[in-house]
Design a protein around this motif. Structure first.
Motif, PDB file in Angstrom:
ATOM      1  N   ILE A   1      -5.301  -2.184 -10.581  1.00 55.76           N
ATOM      2  CA  ILE A   1      -3.863  -2.466 -10.726  1.00 55.76           C
ATOM      3  C   ILE A   1      -3.632  -3.848 -11.344  1.00 55.76           C
ATOM      4  O   ILE A   1      -2.556  -4.417 -11.244  1.00 55.76           O
TER       5      ILE A   1
ATOM      6  N   LEU B   1       6.593  -4.348  -7.530  1.00 52.19           N
ATOM      7  CA  LEU B   1       6.208  -5.727  -7.858  1.00 52.19           C
ATOM      8  C   LEU B   1       7.225  -6.743  -7.336  1.00 52.19           C
ATOM      9  O   LEU B   1       6.856  -7.864  -6.946  1.00 52.19           O
TER      10      LEU B   1
ATOM     11  N   VAL C   1      -5.406  -8.525  -5.907  1.00 54.50           N
ATOM     12  CA  VAL C   1      -5.221  -7.109  -6.246  1.00 54.50           C
ATOM     13  C   VAL C   1      -6.577  -6.484  -6.552  1.00 54.50           C
ATOM     14  O   VAL C   1      -7.542  -7.185  -6.832  1.00 54.50           O
TER      15      VAL C   1
ATOM     16  N   TRP D   1     -14.338  -2.692  -6.764  1.00 50.38           N
ATOM     17  CA  TRP D   1     -14.238  -1.498  -5.918  1.00 50.38           C
ATOM     18  C   TRP D   1     -15.527  -1.245  -5.163  1.00 50.38           C
ATOM     19  O   TRP D   1     -16.619  -1.525  -5.650  1.00 50.38           O
TER      20      TRP D   1
ATOM     21  N   THR E   1      -8.761  -5.919   0.751  1.00 50.51           N
ATOM     22  CA  THR E   1      -7.846  -6.946   0.219  1.00 50.51           C
ATOM     23  C   THR E   1      -7.144  -7.673   1.360  1.00 50.51           C
ATOM     24  O   THR E   1      -6.912  -8.878   1.282  1.00 50.51           O
TER      25      THR E   1
ATOM     26  N   TYR F   1       0.814  -1.214   0.000  1.00 48.62           N
ATOM     27  CA  TYR F   1       0.000   0.000   0.000  1.00 48.62           C
ATOM     28  C   TYR F   1       0.850   1.269   0.000  1.00 48.62           C
ATOM     29  O   TYR F   1       1.874   1.335   0.672  1.00 48.62           O
ATOM     30  N   TYR F   2       0.395   2.254  -0.762  1.00 46.89           N
ATOM     31  CA  TYR F   2       1.079   3.552  -0.769  1.00 46.89           C
ATOM     32  C   TYR F   2       0.928   4.195   0.602  1.00 46.89           C
ATOM     33  O   TYR F   2      -0.187   4.284   1.120  1.00 46.89           O
TER      34      TYR F   2
HETATM   35  N1  MSP Z   1       1.130   0.608  -4.302  1.00 47.24           N
HETATM   36  C1  MSP Z   1       0.224   0.149  -5.283  1.00 47.24           C
HETATM   37  C2  MSP Z   1       0.218  -1.377  -5.339  1.00 47.24           C
HETATM   38  C3  MSP Z   1       1.559  -2.005  -5.588  1.00 47.24           C
HETATM   39  S1  MSP Z   1       1.477  -3.738  -5.545  1.00 47.24           S
HETATM   40  C4  MSP Z   1       2.941  -4.278  -6.102  1.00 47.24           C
HETATM   41  C5  MSP Z   1      -1.181   0.627  -4.943  1.00 47.24           C
HETATM   42  N2  MSP Z   1      -1.416   1.000  -3.701  1.00 47.24           N
HETATM   43  S2  MSP Z   1      -2.772   1.645  -3.145  1.00 47.24           S
HETATM   44  O1  MSP Z   1      -2.541   1.863  -1.758  1.00 47.24           O
HETATM   45  O2  MSP Z   1      -3.141   2.777  -3.919  1.00 47.24           O
HETATM   46  O3  MSP Z   1      -3.948   0.658  -3.406  1.00 47.24           O
HETATM   47  C6  MSP Z   1      -4.077  -0.555  -2.772  1.00 47.24           C
HETATM   48  C7  MSP Z   1      -5.332  -1.290  -3.126  1.00 47.24           C
HETATM   49  O4  MSP Z   1      -6.496  -0.618  -2.662  1.00 47.24           O
HETATM   50  C8  MSP Z   1      -5.537  -1.557  -4.607  1.00 47.24           C
HETATM   51  O5  MSP Z   1      -5.652  -2.951  -4.796  1.00 47.24           O
HETATM   52  C9  MSP Z   1      -6.859  -0.880  -4.913  1.00 47.24           C
HETATM   53  O6  MSP Z   1      -7.618  -1.615  -5.830  1.00 47.24           O
HETATM   54  C10 MSP Z   1      -7.540  -0.877  -3.578  1.00 47.24           C
HETATM   55  N3  MSP Z   1      -8.608   0.104  -3.492  1.00 47.24           N
HETATM   56  C11 MSP Z   1      -8.513   1.465  -3.466  1.00 47.24           C
HETATM   57  N4  MSP Z   1      -9.755   1.979  -3.368  1.00 47.24           N
HETATM   58  C12 MSP Z   1     -10.681   0.987  -3.365  1.00 47.24           C
HETATM   59  C13 MSP Z   1     -12.075   0.909  -3.210  1.00 47.24           C
HETATM   60  N5  MSP Z   1     -12.847   1.987  -3.144  1.00 47.24           N
HETATM   61  N6  MSP Z   1     -12.629  -0.332  -3.130  1.00 47.24           N
HETATM   62  C14 MSP Z   1     -11.872  -1.478  -3.139  1.00 47.24           C
HETATM   63  N7  MSP Z   1     -10.572  -1.446  -3.274  1.00 47.24           N
HETATM   64  C15 MSP Z   1      -9.959  -0.223  -3.524  1.00 47.24           C
HETATM   65  O7  MSP Z   1      -2.012   0.645  -5.827  1.00 47.24           O
END
Ligand code: MSP
Length: 504
Positions: free
Chosen positions: A260, A228, A256, A288, A25, A12-13
């Protein structure tokens, strides 16, 4: 032989606070990891944080802090979330960990050696929010197709020969039809790849927060190569002789979000093929959530805070709701009404009530002891068989990450057990036929014990509470089919689920 199982979440960022997407997730992966452990697998469950890249650098600058201090704080927020959601991760990886950075550089060198990376110049659009490059033709009203702002980038850059992997990727998807699930997503990916793949810019020179390119430190690596690779460095890569690597790579499933999927189902396998490494067995993309019918966004101020949810509703209900309300793989809507209904109908009325009414009946009318399974009739056999079969059906559903099907199966059994009570009427049998009453109670108790084991991966607290009634724990399925020994004294527990106000 031990069976190994390796499951991952995205990392996660750290610039965002944990929100429902992260919780979703992570909970789904935890449910699968717990099931597999109970089912005898040696499981490795990896999650963590993605800490490099322009987005994080910008956020740190905006906050006026050094990027390292910024990511340390951000990573801690995600670490703190884990116990709150009852997550049994085996390792929490951070891309700023030294061993990870070394692994990424090792991977880069492999791609240089194989001739898959070359130096050129990039000219085009970049969306910092997505950390992704977009072609002019992909833009919609001057923005990325995801709605993210784009900026024009012109700089020297290393490129990955993604174009070279178009045919091998298509062949791979064809030979491994379950590599991408759900199937609808698989078709999207295949048409994207069939549309043609351009070489991918994999380094940047205009900011510095990232892993330096070996032997050319003006460049830092594109954050997705870095990110990744966590799936491999997390199990010991580049030490390919290590026990964890040999046990766990290739991963069984990367969970995922749909946004992404392209990175995981196109770029990642292409990098791995180029580096001569094995490919993961599956990438599963979930959908989502919206909030009360609205897209979730910071600007709308409707971001759902998982900490608040758990504090208000308890972790078991949140875990259950997230995987039950929506078919895993599809989009879904979060609403308080739906949450309360799930609690009141599925948990309090169906599951909680079943346990409560049977256990208190046994306490009052059968000396608080489990009777033996004697003189079974057809309906008794039917319920017991359904309870035994449920584990097999649930196991098959877990193989496909069909978490909603897991719930369907378990709640079908719960529903059947409740109907069985209504038909058998143990309260009437108490006087008319006490021996028959005991058989009915034995059938119910054995069913409830199996239900306790089945719900444990989803709702760990409820699962343990149900098993504690029988003086057992919910550790594994070894004794799943075993009959409760006649004469076992029940240990009644507090009510598992209370009804909540606000029923629609
Ligand atoms: N850092 C990258 C992933 C790198 S993996 C090698 C990233 N991070 S994130 O923090 O932005 O997102 C993480 C996850 O949260 C993603 O799988 C994304 O689909 C999920 N979601 C973000 N908003 C969401 C919703 N509203 N509903 C469900 N999942 C969502 O992407």
């Amino acid at each position: 032989m031990t069976k190994n199982y390796y499951i991952t979440t995205p990392i996660y960022y750290v610039n965002d606070k944990p929100h429902i997407g992260h919780a979703y997730t992570t909970i789904a992966a935890d449910i699968i990891a717990r099931f597999k452990r109970m089912d005898g697998y040696n499981v490795f469950f990896l999650t963590g944080t993605d800490e490099h890249g322009q987005k994080v650098e910008k956020a740190a600058n905006k906050a006026g802090v050094d990027p390292q201090a910024f990511v340390d704080k951000g990573a801690q927020n995600f670490k703190d979330l884990m116990p709150l959601l009852n997550i049994t991760k085996d390792h929490f990886i951070r891309t700023t960990d030294d061993y990870h950075e070394k692994a990424v550089q090792h991977m880069w060198n492999k791609l240089i050696e194989s001739g898959d990376i070359y130096l050129d110049a990039y000219k085009g659009w970049y969306a910092v929010r997505d950390e992704a490059f977009y072609a002019e033709s992909e833009l919609v009203d001057g923005k990325a197709p995801t709605g993210a702002e784009v900026e024009w980038v012109e700089e020297p850059s290393y490129f990955f020969r993604l174009s070279k992997w178009q045919e091998p990727l298509l062949k791979f998807y064809e030979e491994n039809p379950d590599f991408i699930l759900p199937a609808s997503r698989r078709n999207e990916v295949i048409s994207f790849v069939k549309g043609g793949l351009l070489d991918l810019s994999v380094s940047r020179t205009s900011f510095s927060w990232g892993v330096p390119v070996p032997n050319d430190d003006k460049h830092i690596m594109y954050v997705w190569i870095d990110a990744l690779t966590n799936y491999m460095s997390g199990v010991g890569y580049p030490d390919m002789e290590s026990e964890s690597y040999t046990n766990f790579w290739p991963a069984d499933v990367h969970l995922v979000g749909k946004d992404i999927l392209r990175f995981h189902a196109v770029y990642w396998p292409a990098f791995l093929m180029a580096a001569g490494l094995k490919l993961p067995k599956r990438v599963f993309a979930h959908g989502w959530w919206t909030n009360e019918g609205q897209k979730i966004s910071k600007s709308l101020g409707n971001v759902i805070d998982p900490i608040e949810l758990v504090n208000d509703f308890g972790v078991d209900l949140i875990r259950y709701f997230l995987i039950r309300e929506v078919t895993f793989g599809q989009d879904g809507d979060f609403s308080k009404t739906a949450l309360i209904n799930r609690n009141n109908y599925d948990l309090a009325n169906s599951l909680g009530n079943l346990v409560q009414r049977v256990v208190s009946f046994v306490m009052k009318n059968a000396d608080g002891e489990a009777p033996g399974l004697l003189g079974l009739q057809e309906q008794d056999e039917a319920l017991l068989t359904q309870s035994v079969e449920a584990l097999k059906n649930v196991r098959a559903a877990y193989e496909l990450q069909a978490l909603n099907k897991v719930c369907d199966e378990v709640w079908a059994l719960i529903g059947e057990a409740n109907r069985y009570i209504d038909h058998q009427k143990p309260w009437a049998l108490r006087k008319e036929n006490p021996a028959r009453m005991k058989t009915v109670l034995a059938v119910l108790l054995n069913t409830i014990r199996r239900i306790g084991l089945l719900v444990a991966p989803i709702m760990p607290t409820a699962g343990e509470t149900i098993m504690a009634i029988f003086g057992e724990t919910a550790d594994n399925f070894d004794g799943y089919e075993r009959e409760i020994e006649a004469g076992t004294a029940l240990q009644p527990q507090d009510i598992i689920f209370k009804k909540l106000e606000g029923d629609a």
